[in-house]
Scaffold this motif. Sequence first.
Motif, mmCIF file in Angstrom:
data_model
loop_
_atom_site.group_PDB
_atom_site.id
_atom_site.type_symbol
_atom_site.label_atom_id
_atom_site.label_comp_id
_atom_site.label_asym_id
_atom_site.label_seq_id
_atom_site.Cartn_x
_atom_site.Cartn_y
_atom_site.Cartn_z
ATOM 1 N N PRO A 230 0.824 -1.220 0.000
ATOM 2 C CA PRO A 230 0.000 0.000 0.000
ATOM 3 C C PRO A 230 0.850 1.259 0.000
ATOM 4 N N HIS A 231 0.294 2.326 -0.526
ATOM 5 C CA HIS A 231 0.937 3.636 -0.425
ATOM 6 C C HIS A 231 0.478 4.377 0.827
ATOM 7 N N VAL A 232 -0.717 4.038 1.305
ATOM 8 C CA VAL A 232 -1.304 4.693 2.471
ATOM 9 C C VAL A 232 -1.850 3.626 3.411
ATOM 10 N N MET A 233 -1.641 3.825 4.716
ATOM 11 C CA MET A 233 -2.231 2.952 5.726
ATOM 12 C C MET A 233 -3.062 3.816 6.675
ATOM 13 N N THR A 234 -4.251 3.335 7.029
ATOM 14 C CA THR A 234 -5.067 3.996 8.043
ATOM 15 C C THR A 234 -5.294 3.038 9.207
ATOM 16 N N THR A 235 -5.340 3.601 10.414
ATOM 17 C CA THR A 235 -5.577 2.789 11.608
ATOM 18 C C THR A 235 -5.988 3.717 12.745
ATOM 19 N N TYR A 236 -5.858 3.261 14.001
ATOM 20 C CA TYR A 236 -6.269 4.048 15.165
ATOM 21 C C TYR A 236 -5.056 4.711 15.820
ATOM 22 N N ASP A 237 -5.343 5.756 16.588
ATOM 23 C CA ASP A 237 -4.288 6.403 17.361
ATOM 24 C C ASP A 237 -3.988 5.599 18.625
ATOM 25 N N GLU A 238 -3.128 6.128 19.472
ATOM 26 C CA GLU A 238 -2.653 5.404 20.657
ATOM 27 C C GLU A 238 -3.765 5.006 21.613
ATOM 28 N N SER A 239 -4.858 5.761 21.616
ATOM 29 C CA SER A 239 -5.975 5.450 22.507
ATOM 30 C C SER A 239 -6.864 4.344 21.963
ATOM 31 N N TRP B 214 8.858 -3.236 1.866
ATOM 32 C CA TRP B 214 7.997 -2.234 1.235
ATOM 33 C C TRP B 214 7.809 -1.081 2.203
ATOM 34 N N ARG B 215 8.054 0.139 1.725
ATOM 35 C CA ARG B 215 7.855 1.315 2.557
ATOM 36 C C ARG B 215 6.528 1.981 2.185
ATOM 37 N N THR B 216 5.568 1.898 3.090
ATOM 38 C CA THR B 216 4.309 2.611 2.918
ATOM 39 C C THR B 216 4.572 4.104 3.139
ATOM 40 N N SER B 217 4.024 4.933 2.280
ATOM 41 C CA SER B 217 4.405 6.348 2.275
ATOM 42 C C SER B 217 3.759 7.162 3.391
ATOM 43 N N LYS B 218 2.507 6.834 3.749
ATOM 44 C CA LYS B 218 1.791 7.687 4.699
ATOM 45 C C LYS B 218 0.979 6.833 5.680
ATOM 46 N N LEU B 219 0.914 7.310 6.918
ATOM 47 C CA LEU B 219 0.138 6.657 7.966
ATOM 48 C C LEU B 219 -0.839 7.665 8.550
ATOM 49 N N TYR B 220 -2.121 7.276 8.582
ATOM 50 C CA TYR B 220 -3.168 8.141 9.114
ATOM 51 C C TYR B 220 -3.899 7.468 10.268
ATOM 52 N N TYR B 221 -4.390 8.292 11.195
ATOM 53 C CA TYR B 221 -5.275 7.840 12.251
ATOM 54 C C TYR B 221 -6.673 8.411 11.999
ATOM 55 N N HIS B 222 -7.684 7.599 12.265
ATOM 56 C CA HIS B 222 -9.064 8.059 12.117
ATOM 57 C C HIS B 222 -9.367 9.156 13.140
ATOM 58 N N GLU C 70 -4.916 18.829 4.252
ATOM 59 C CA GLU C 70 -5.026 18.076 3.009
ATOM 60 C C GLU C 70 -6.500 17.780 2.718
ATOM 61 N N ASP C 71 -6.775 17.472 1.449
ATOM 62 C CA ASP C 71 -8.106 16.995 1.080
ATOM 63 C C ASP C 71 -8.034 15.658 0.353
ATOM 64 N N ASP C 72 -6.894 14.969 0.512
ATOM 65 C CA ASP C 72 -6.652 13.724 -0.212
ATOM 66 C C ASP C 72 -5.643 12.903 0.579
ATOM 67 N N LEU C 73 -5.975 11.640 0.860
ATOM 68 C CA LEU C 73 -5.023 10.766 1.547
ATOM 69 C C LEU C 73 -3.776 10.528 0.714
ATOM 70 N N PHE C 74 -3.869 10.766 -0.586
ATOM 71 C CA PHE C 74 -2.735 10.543 -1.483
ATOM 72 C C PHE C 74 -2.017 11.840 -1.844
ATOM 73 N N ALA C 75 -2.272 12.885 -1.070
ATOM 74 C CA ALA C 75 -1.543 14.134 -1.289
ATOM 75 C C ALA C 75 -0.043 13.878 -1.192
ATOM 76 N N GLY C 76 0.715 14.361 -2.178
ATOM 77 C CA GLY C 76 2.150 14.112 -2.231
ATOM 78 C C GLY C 76 2.522 12.866 -3.002
ATOM 79 N N LEU C 77 1.488 12.076 -3.396
ATOM 80 C CA LEU C 77 1.746 10.810 -4.097
ATOM 81 C C LEU C 77 1.203 10.802 -5.510
ATOM 82 N N ARG C 78 0.413 11.792 -5.865
ATOM 83 C CA ARG C 78 -0.275 11.755 -7.150
ATOM 84 C C ARG C 78 0.655 11.905 -8.341
ATOM 85 N N ASP C 79 1.857 12.429 -8.110
ATOM 86 C CA ASP C 79 2.812 12.608 -9.213
ATOM 87 C C ASP C 79 3.778 11.456 -9.322
#
Length: 291
Positions: free
Chosen positions: A120-129, A164-172, A280-289
Amino acid sequence: MAVHAHPDDESSKGAASMARYVSEGVEVLVVSCTGGERGDVLNPRLKENASLLRDMGEYRRHEMAEAARILGVQHRWLGYVDSGLPEGDPLPPLPSGCFALTPEEFTVDALVHVVREFRPHVMTTYDESGGYPHPDHIMTHVVSRAAFDAAADPARFPQAGEPWRTSKLYYHANFSRARMRTFHEALLAQGKESPFAEWIQRMDDEAANPDAPKRTELEITTRIECADFFETRDRALLAHATQIDPDGWFFGVPLELQRELWPTEDYHLALSHVPTTTPEDDLFAGLRDGA
């Protein structure tokens, strides 16, 4: 790749975003760390269903397959057993062999295998809580964060495939105070009952009590416009019939009001290996190019 604790979490957190990205041709994989075997039946219409109670895990597998079909996502079970939500004072010990008690050397290894396979280029998951203090949600954060780093390191888990290096990690960050209060106040202004009244009152009481622990809230860095997919999200939620009361609070705000007042799903950018600027308005910001 969206990493979640139980089947149904994927439909209550980020589902409309995933459906939007699928519609745009993005491959999306949901990983469920556990089978949700110890979940309670939360739908009052099913509480007396004897066959369901005999094999909750089997029902939840079928529910997850239907939700994945509705959202258009791929799905993978990580293979661990639900830890259950301990209740009481003092809290009882967690059951032997559950996800939250499994050593990280095994759980991280399992998720690294999936990351290196799916790439994946982006991973989403939960924060520390964990989003809320369920032991499986907290462990999902721990395992996701560790696998995000380990999958890129050729010295870690060499048997798990090519690094594999996933580029971005997000928390909900969708269950924010601002969002809940916005809906609460709008419903009251229309003379309607708010499903968030008790939650708002508890939050206000805690804020007024100097001795109460103060809640921290994630900064929202990324808002994904996905109002056109709120109905798809709700259909996926309803597919988890054992866990979702169709008359419950999840459906207490009319869709048209949600689309008008809060048409996004929200995230916190926890880590990025590519240049990006928030908000940002896109989880793939910085990756589209092609980064």
